[in-house]
Design a protein around this motif. Structure first.
Motif, short mmCIF file in Angstrom:
data_model
loop_
_atom_site.label_atom_id
_atom_site.label_comp_id
_atom_site.label_asym_id
_atom_site.label_seq_id
_atom_site.Cartn_x
_atom_site.Cartn_y
_atom_site.Cartn_z
N MET A 195 -87.48 34.10 -47.79
CA MET A 195 -87.31 34.30 -46.35
C MET A 195 -88.16 33.20 -45.54
SD MET A 195 -88.64 37.44 -44.18
CE MET A 195 -90.81 36.79 -44.38
N SER A 196 -87.64 32.78 -44.76
CA SER A 196 -88.35 31.73 -43.67
C SER A 196 -88.37 32.03 -42.53
CB SER A 196 -87.74 30.23 -44.16
OG SER A 196 -86.21 30.25 -43.80
N LYS A 197 -89.30 31.41 -41.68
CA LYS A 197 -89.27 31.35 -40.26
C LYS A 197 -89.12 30.00 -39.82
CE LYS A 197 -91.45 35.81 -40.41
NZ LYS A 197 -92.66 36.59 -40.02
N VAL A 198 -89.27 29.98 -38.50
CA VAL A 198 -89.29 28.58 -37.65
C VAL A 198 -90.78 27.88 -37.74
CG1 VAL A 198 -88.81 27.03 -35.67
CG2 VAL A 198 -87.41 29.12 -36.27
N LYS A 199 -90.99 26.87 -38.31
CA LYS A 199 -92.25 26.29 -38.19
C LYS A 199 -92.48 25.46 -37.18
CE LYS A 199 -95.63 23.66 -41.01
NZ LYS A 199 -95.92 23.04 -42.25
N ASP A 205 -94.94 23.58 -32.24
CA ASP A 205 -95.36 23.78 -33.59
C ASP A 205 -95.72 25.44 -33.47
OD1 ASP A 205 -96.20 24.16 -36.25
OD2 ASP A 205 -97.77 22.77 -36.11
N PHE A 206 -94.73 26.20 -34.03
CA PHE A 206 -94.74 27.74 -33.90
C PHE A 206 -95.33 28.09 -35.27
CE2 PHE A 206 -90.97 26.81 -31.53
CZ PHE A 206 -91.37 26.96 -30.01
N ASN A 207 -95.29 27.36 -36.28
CA ASN A 207 -96.02 28.06 -37.49
C ASN A 207 -95.66 29.42 -38.04
OD1 ASN A 207 -97.39 27.15 -39.93
ND2 ASN A 207 -99.41 28.40 -38.76
N GLY A 208 -94.30 29.89 -37.62
CA GLY A 208 -93.91 31.03 -38.13
C GLY A 208 -94.33 32.27 -37.09
N CYS A 209 -94.80 31.84 -36.11
CA CYS A 209 -95.52 32.73 -35.24
C CYS A 209 -94.31 33.14 -34.38
CB CYS A 209 -96.69 32.13 -34.55
SG CYS A 209 -98.09 31.83 -35.64
N GLU A 243 -93.00 22.26 -16.29
CA GLU A 243 -92.63 21.94 -17.73
C GLU A 243 -92.57 22.80 -18.68
OE1 GLU A 243 -90.95 18.96 -17.72
OE2 GLU A 243 -91.65 18.79 -15.75
N ILE A 244 -91.67 22.68 -19.66
CA ILE A 244 -91.62 23.37 -20.92
C ILE A 244 -93.21 23.71 -21.69
CG2 ILE A 244 -90.80 24.30 -23.14
CD1 ILE A 244 -88.21 22.74 -22.04
N GLU A 245 -93.64 24.86 -21.77
CA GLU A 245 -94.90 25.31 -22.68
C GLU A 245 -94.46 26.53 -23.45
OE1 GLU A 245 -98.05 25.97 -20.02
OE2 GLU A 245 -97.92 23.84 -19.04
N TYR A 246 -95.28 26.43 -24.66
CA TYR A 246 -95.28 27.67 -25.57
C TYR A 246 -96.81 28.36 -25.78
CZ TYR A 246 -96.62 24.43 -29.28
OH TYR A 246 -97.08 23.58 -30.09
N HIS A 247 -96.64 29.53 -25.89
CA HIS A 247 -97.84 30.13 -26.27
C HIS A 247 -97.77 31.29 -27.64
CE1 HIS A 247 -101.58 32.54 -25.76
NE2 HIS A 247 -100.98 33.61 -25.52
N LEU A 248 -98.40 31.05 -28.54
CA LEU A 248 -98.20 31.65 -29.71
C LEU A 248 -98.90 33.23 -29.67
CD1 LEU A 248 -99.05 29.33 -32.37
CD2 LEU A 248 -96.90 29.70 -31.37
#
Length: 421
Positions: A1-5, A21-25, A411-416
């Motif tokens: 099983m994998s997730k998006v890193k 960089d999501f690291n599976g989160c 702009e596009i940002e991401y938050h784990l």
């Protein structure tokens, strides 16, 4: 099983260069309208599902790519440019760093065609019902067709039953079925009338004969003074008298016979009463026959209504059994108009936002590939609903990539939202 890193794109639609960089989160991805959030999160999976957009390259660019690195080490790369004839290349790199073409089999293993969460949430009840049937492998086409026909037949049968019921009239089950023959009574009455007429004619004839006899006797007395002149005439009159006496005797003899006595008014009235009673009884018999026929029609309509209702219930049970055999995801069921979740209609009026999204995510997770990642647009969810969904995803070991708008147009940002996996 994998997730998006990690996701990295270059010159993809509105995006020049972006890496996350999501690291599976589980993560929330924000950005203003037309900044490329959906392209960043969906373009590569959709391409692997054979959904190719008309425009790929950022305006003015000659080449670009989208690369997804998984937590298990594999990489899926989509390269696109204006130089080559094909215009694109799909590459798969194994966790052992072996580079190969990204075939259809590999694409379906990681990102199989299937459930679109956002589309499902925007679909109407009927379409959602069809989607759920497809997911669990149910085909209600035949059952629904037969159910519709049976339901219409039951409705028609019930209307026919009501119409038959409205016609019902009381039935006398003790009344004889065969009517009385009134012809003999009518003939008897006619015979009595003829007899009485004959009696009166005879009696009047006697009186008439008596009157004539008297006239003859007076004439004899007158003629005796002229015997010589009228002797012959007297003789004739005497013969006439003899004949009359014979008629009178016969008449008296006929009248004296008891059977020839006139019928009394009471006897005639009794016969008329007897006839009237027979007529009334016959009318009652005819009315009763009609009532019996109507009752039989009602009973037949009642039977047809019961049979139609039984067929509807049989098909409903067949449908229920079919649904049970399909092993629906926990909490789901079908309704006549759509689907239900946790016993409520799948609508915003009946369910909380978090419940609706969790239900949709449950369905999406049924058709997920080796990448245990789900993407959806959470534009309309509040903080509490998002927390409930995040808790559910963590419990089920799923990674969520949640898209939300930035109303400031940034702009596009991401938050784990959780720790690395």
């Amino acid at each position: 099983m994998s997730k998006v890193k990690k996701i990295t794109v270059s010159n993809l639609k509105a995006i020049s260069n972006l890496s996350a960089d999501f690291n599976g989160c589980t993560a929330i991805i924000t950005g203003g309208n037309n900044k490329g959030k959906s392209s960043f999160l969906k373009s590569l999976p959709e391409r692997l599902k054979s959904v190719k957009p008309d425009t790929i390259l950022k305006e003015g660019a000659e080449e670009g790519f989208a690369e997804w690195e998984l937590t298990t080490g594999e990489k899926l790369i989509w390269q696109f440019d204006k130089k080559t004839k094909a215009g694109e290349k799909l590459i798969f790199i194994t966790k052992d760093n072996i580079k190969t073409s990204l075939t259809k089999d590999i694409a379906e293993r990681y990102f199989p065609k299937g459930f679109d969460i956002d589309q499902f949430l925007n679909d109407g009840p009927k379409k959602q019902r069809e989607t759920l049937q497809k997911i669990v492998g149910l085909d209600f086409t035949d059952v629904d067709t037969r159910y519709k026909q049976a339901y219409e037949n039951r409705t028609f049968a019930n209307k026919s039953l009501e119409a038959a019921k409205a016609k019902l009239i009381p039935v006398n089950d003790s009344l004889e079925d065969s009517p009385i023959d009134t012809l003999p009574i009518q003939q008897e009455i006619a015979g009595v009338e003829a007899h009485n007429e004959k009696y009166n004619y005879t009696k009047n004839g006697i009186e008439d004969r008596k009157s004539k006899r008297k006239e003859h006797e007076e004439e004899i007395a007158r003629l005796k003074s002229e015997i010589e002149r009228v002797h012959k005439e007297i003789k004739e009159k005497e013969e006439a008298i003899d004949n009359i006496n014979s008629d009178i005797l016969k008449g008296n003899q006929w009248i004296e016979v008891k059977a020839n006595q006139p019928k009394t008014t009471e006897e005639v009235e009794e016969l008329n009463t007897k006839l009237q009673t027979a007529i009334e009884i016959n009318k009652s018999i005819e009315d009763n026959k009609k009532a019996i026929q109507i009752r039989e029609e009602y009973q037949e309509a009642e039977k047809q209504a019961k049979d139609a209702d039984a067929l509807v219930k049989t098909i409903e049970q067949e449908k229920t059994d079919l649904i049970k055999s399909a092993k629906l995801p926990v909490g789901f069921d079908f309704s006549d108009d759509g689907i239900t979740y946790l016993g409520h209609a799948f609508t915003k009026e009946q369910l909380s936002s978090s419940a609706i999204y969790i239900a949709a995510l449950k369905l999406a997770s049924l058709n997920i590939g080796e990448v245990k990642t789900l993407h959806f647009d959470a534009s309309y969810l509040d903080k509490n609903s998002l927390e409930e969904i995040e808790t559910w995803a963590t419990t089920n070991n799923l990674q969520l990539l949640i898209e939300r708008p930035d109303f400031e147009g940034g702009e596009i940002e991401y938050h784990l939202l959780n720790d690395a996996i």
